[in-house]
Each structure stands twice: as structure tokens, then as C-alpha cells.
Design a protein around this motif. Structure first.
Motif, PDB file in Angstrom:
ATOM      1  N   ARG A  44       1.515   9.652  -5.542  1.00  0.00           N
ATOM      2  CA  ARG A  44       2.027  10.986  -5.240  1.00  0.00           C
ATOM      3  C   ARG A  44       2.994  11.445  -6.327  1.00  0.00           C
ATOM      4  O   ARG A  44       2.964  12.593  -6.753  1.00  0.00           O
ATOM      5  N   ARG A  45       3.845  10.536  -6.801  1.00  0.00           N
ATOM      6  CA  ARG A  45       4.795  10.879  -7.862  1.00  0.00           C
ATOM      7  C   ARG A  45       4.060  11.303  -9.135  1.00  0.00           C
ATOM      8  O   ARG A  45       4.455  12.265  -9.800  1.00  0.00           O
ATOM      9  N   ARG A  46       2.985  10.592  -9.485  1.00  0.00           N
ATOM     10  CA  ARG A  46       2.196  10.945 -10.676  1.00  0.00           C
ATOM     11  C   ARG A  46       1.562  12.315 -10.521  1.00  0.00           C
ATOM     12  O   ARG A  46       1.527  13.109 -11.472  1.00  0.00           O
TER      13      ARG A  46
ATOM     14  N   GLY B  47       0.818  -1.211   0.000  1.00  0.00           N
ATOM     15  CA  GLY B  47       0.000   0.000   0.000  1.00  0.00           C
ATOM     16  C   GLY B  47       0.848   1.255   0.000  1.00  0.00           C
ATOM     17  O   GLY B  47       0.544   2.239  -0.675  1.00  0.00           O
ATOM     18  N   LEU B  48       1.942   1.223   0.759  1.00  0.00           N
ATOM     19  CA  LEU B  48       2.864   2.356   0.803  1.00  0.00           C
ATOM     20  C   LEU B  48       3.450   2.625  -0.579  1.00  0.00           C
ATOM     21  O   LEU B  48       3.499   3.770  -1.032  1.00  0.00           O
ATOM     22  N   LEU B  49       3.872   1.579  -1.260  1.00  0.00           N
ATOM     23  CA  LEU B  49       4.454   1.754  -2.592  1.00  0.00           C
ATOM     24  C   LEU B  49       3.439   2.319  -3.577  1.00  0.00           C
ATOM     25  O   LEU B  49       3.784   3.163  -4.417  1.00  0.00           O
TER      26      LEU B  49
ATOM     27  N   ILE C 238       2.674  14.811  -8.639  1.00  0.00           N
ATOM     28  CA  ILE C 238       3.739  15.817  -8.711  1.00  0.00           C
ATOM     29  C   ILE C 238       4.175  16.019 -10.161  1.00  0.00           C
ATOM     30  O   ILE C 238       4.396  17.156 -10.598  1.00  0.00           O
ATOM     31  N   ASN C 239       4.287  14.932 -10.921  1.00  0.00           N
ATOM     32  CA  ASN C 239       4.642  15.056 -12.336  1.00  0.00           C
ATOM     33  C   ASN C 239       3.589  15.866 -13.081  1.00  0.00           C
ATOM     34  O   ASN C 239       3.921  16.697 -13.931  1.00  0.00           O
ATOM     35  N   PHE C 240       2.320  15.642 -12.771  1.00  0.00           N
ATOM     36  CA  PHE C 240       1.237  16.416 -13.390  1.00  0.00           C
ATOM     37  C   PHE C 240       1.380  17.891 -13.055  1.00  0.00           C
ATOM     38  O   PHE C 240       1.264  18.754 -13.932  1.00  0.00           O
ATOM     39  N   LEU C 241       1.631  18.198 -11.798  1.00  0.00           N
ATOM     40  CA  LEU C 241       1.786  19.593 -11.385  1.00  0.00           C
ATOM     41  C   LEU C 241       2.963  20.258 -12.088  1.00  0.00           C
ATOM     42  O   LEU C 241       2.880  21.418 -12.495  1.00  0.00           O
ATOM     43  N   GLU C 242       4.069  19.531 -12.219  1.00  0.00           N
ATOM     44  CA  GLU C 242       5.229  20.095 -12.907  1.00  0.00           C
ATOM     45  C   GLU C 242       4.927  20.359 -14.377  1.00  0.00           C
ATOM     46  O   GLU C 242       5.401  21.330 -14.944  1.00  0.00           O
ATOM     47  N   LYS C 243       4.121  19.488 -14.976  1.00  0.00           N
ATOM     48  CA  LYS C 243       3.774  19.658 -16.384  1.00  0.00           C
ATOM     49  C   LYS C 243       2.828  20.836 -16.578  1.00  0.00           C
ATOM     50  O   LYS C 243       2.980  21.617 -17.512  1.00  0.00           O
ATOM     51  N   VAL C 244       1.865  20.999 -15.676  1.00  0.00           N
ATOM     52  CA  VAL C 244       0.873  22.064 -15.797  1.00  0.00           C
ATOM     53  C   VAL C 244       1.460  23.413 -15.413  1.00  0.00           C
ATOM     54  O   VAL C 244       1.333  24.396 -16.137  1.00  0.00           O
TER      55      VAL C 244
END
Length: 84
Positions: free
Chosen positions: A63-65, A55-57, A67-73
Motif C-alpha cells: 500500500r505504501r508503494r 502478511g499484514l506487513l 501511495i508513493n506512486f500516486l504522489e509521484k504521478v
């Protein structure tokens, strides 16, 4: 153990972009980060709890996905890149 309502509301209040915002990526990342920290502490005490580790993984990947979305937007909205 799920987050208590008061803790969850405090996190939402701190990271919301506008009043009443509960689902923006910033809020989701903050909530996931808090859950990941709590689960990491649990796994330090219970090393053989493989179900919780899985579950942690999945939370870390989600969360990584986000953050990647936020960096792209918008790079300035991504955690760690804010200018405050």
C-alpha cells in the motif's frame, strides 16, 4: 477470510476513477486498506499469529508503494490529499 464479493464491489464502486475501473491505484489502495483493517482486528485477538502478521506487513508495504506512486504521478490523486 477473503473479502466478500459484495463488499469488494462496494469499495470498487466508491473509489473507481471511471466506470468499469477495477485496477487503478486508488482502488487497489482502498482494497488493501480494508484488508489491513480487518487483519489488524484479527491480530488484536490473536497476538501470536506470526504468519498473519507477516502478511499484514507485506500488505502495508505494498500500500505504501502504491501511495508513493500516486504522489509521484499526481499528488491530488493520493489518499488524504484529495479536495472534495
Amino acid at each position: 477470510m477473503p473479502l466478500s464479493t459484495s463488499v469488494k464491489q462496494d469499495i470498487i464502486k466508491e473509489f473507481q476513477t471511471v466506470k468499469g475501473d477495477t485496477g487503478s491505484p486508488e482502488v487497489q489502495v482502498a482494497l488493501l486498506t480494508h484488508r489491513i483493517e480487518r487483519l489488524t482486528d484479527h491480530l488484536k485477538a490473536h497476538m501470536h499469529d506470526n504468519h498473519s502478521r507477516r502478511g499484514l506487513l507485506s500488505m502495508i508495504a505494498k500500500r505504501r508503494r502504491l501511495i508513493n506512486f500516486l504522489e509521484k504521478v499526481d499528488k491530488l490523486r493520493a489518499p488524504g490529499l484529495r479536495k472534495e
